[in-house]
Motif scaffolding. Structure first.
Motif, PDB file in Angstrom:
ATOM      1  N   SER A 114       0.833  -1.198   0.000  1.00  0.00           N
ATOM      2  CA  SER A 114       0.000   0.000   0.000  1.00  0.00           C
ATOM      3  C   SER A 114       0.868   1.249   0.000  1.00  0.00           C
ATOM      4  N   PHE A 122       0.780  11.184  -8.315  1.00  0.00           N
ATOM      5  CA  PHE A 122       0.396   9.919  -8.941  1.00  0.00           C
ATOM      6  C   PHE A 122       0.187  10.106 -10.440  1.00  0.00           C
ATOM      7  N   LEU A 135      -7.493   2.336  -6.329  1.00  0.00           N
ATOM      8  CA  LEU A 135      -7.243   3.637  -5.729  1.00  0.00           C
ATOM      9  C   LEU A 135      -8.345   3.909  -4.717  1.00  0.00           C
ATOM     10  N   HIS A 168      -2.897   3.794  -2.896  1.00  0.00           N
ATOM     11  CA  HIS A 168      -2.771   2.902  -4.040  1.00  0.00           C
ATOM     12  C   HIS A 168      -2.478   1.481  -3.556  1.00  0.00           C
TER      13      HIS A 168
END
Length: 283
Positions: A114, A122, A135, A168
């Motif tokens: 993670s 990003f 996401l 993420h």
């Protein structure tokens, strides 16, 4: 037992859909000589300077059950000596997926890889993805703010729809299946397996089904690693289930929903929680 007064804090939009659980809590409170009043979060204002009372609009309660997903309220109330359920630290951790993953990773609890990242970083980064990924809005709850992203699409085209802060994760665990464990006073109350045949999320709000689940020895051992490290009053611990059947930490829920538990068992979790509060307040 001496009579106690408590506030049950919800946001206005959440009161109606949680009315059954509210009624269960209030009924159990009456039997314990506890006055439990529902106070909408939007009605609260707090004196944060030393010369003001904590709650200028009325007398402060003996304790607060804060289910409004607003950890600051737990924090400032504790500074004035008002007991909160959950305590401020647990509320803060549970309501931010980034912090929850960081804290439980430090306990060596298994989880997906993670990464906390700002949307701008990003979108502008050179990271290349060849497989679908997840996401999450780190402050989202109830299955909201979670997106399954197709790597064949240009991330920049969907950037405007993403929250500013992101968590993420790769896609992992058995699809549409997770396990929720209910904890009161650091003790396991019960567990529910949630499954969906139509969505990668297993939340009931996303159309999933649920059933009561008997935890195995290894699963209990994993949970106890967490309860031995944190003092949790009333939380839900959500886990993905890996292909080999082992648990992967997914979320910690502060204002945990209980419908799936009392739909699938005779456990009166509201009564257990009020019993716990009564004992804690008598210490």
């Amino acid at each position: 037992m001496t009579s106690l007064s408590g506030w049950l804090v919800y946001r206005k939009t959440d009161i109606i859909r949680n009315q059954s659980f509210i009624d269960m809590l209030k009924k159990s409170a009456i039997s314990k000589n506890i006055t439990l009043e529902v106070v909408p979060y939007e009605h609260i204002y707090f004196g944060v300077s030393s010369h003001e009372p904590a709650f200028p609009f009325r007398d402060a309660p003996d304790f607060i059950i804060n289910r409004s997903v607003s950890p600051w309220l737990n924090e400032v109330a504790e500074l004035r000596g008002i007991r909160c359920f959950n305590r401020a630290y647990v509320s803060r951790v549970a309501n931010d997926k980034r912090l929850a993953h960081a804290v439980l990773s430090n306990m060596d609890i298994p989880m997906l890889q993670s990464t906390a990242v700002h949307r701008n970083q990003f979108v502008s980064s050179s990271m290349v993805f060849h497989s679908p990924f997840i996401l999450k809005d780190p402050l989202g709850r109830g299955g909201t703010g979670i997106e399954l992203i197709d790597p064949s699409k240009d991330i920049k085209n969907i950037a405007a729809t993403l929250p500013e802060e992101l968590l993420h994760q790769p896609v992992g665990g058995q699809k549409g299946k997770d396990l929720r464990i209910y904890i009161i006073g650091n003790k396991i109350v019960g567990a529910v397996l949630r499954e969906s045949a139509t969505d990668f999320r297993a939340n009931l709000s996303a159309g999933g089904n649920s059933s009561f689940y008997e935890l195995g020895e290894k699963e209990v051992t994993t949970i106890k690693k967490i309860t031995n490290a944190m003092q949790m009053d009333f939380v839900g611990l959500d886990f993905l289930i890996a292909e080999d059947g082992s648990l992967l930490f997914n979320e910690m829920e502060d204002a945990v929903g209980c419908r799936s538990l009392y739909m699938n068992s005779s456990i009166n979790i509201a009564e257990l929680f009020i019993d716990y509060i009564g004992k804690e307040m008598s210490l």
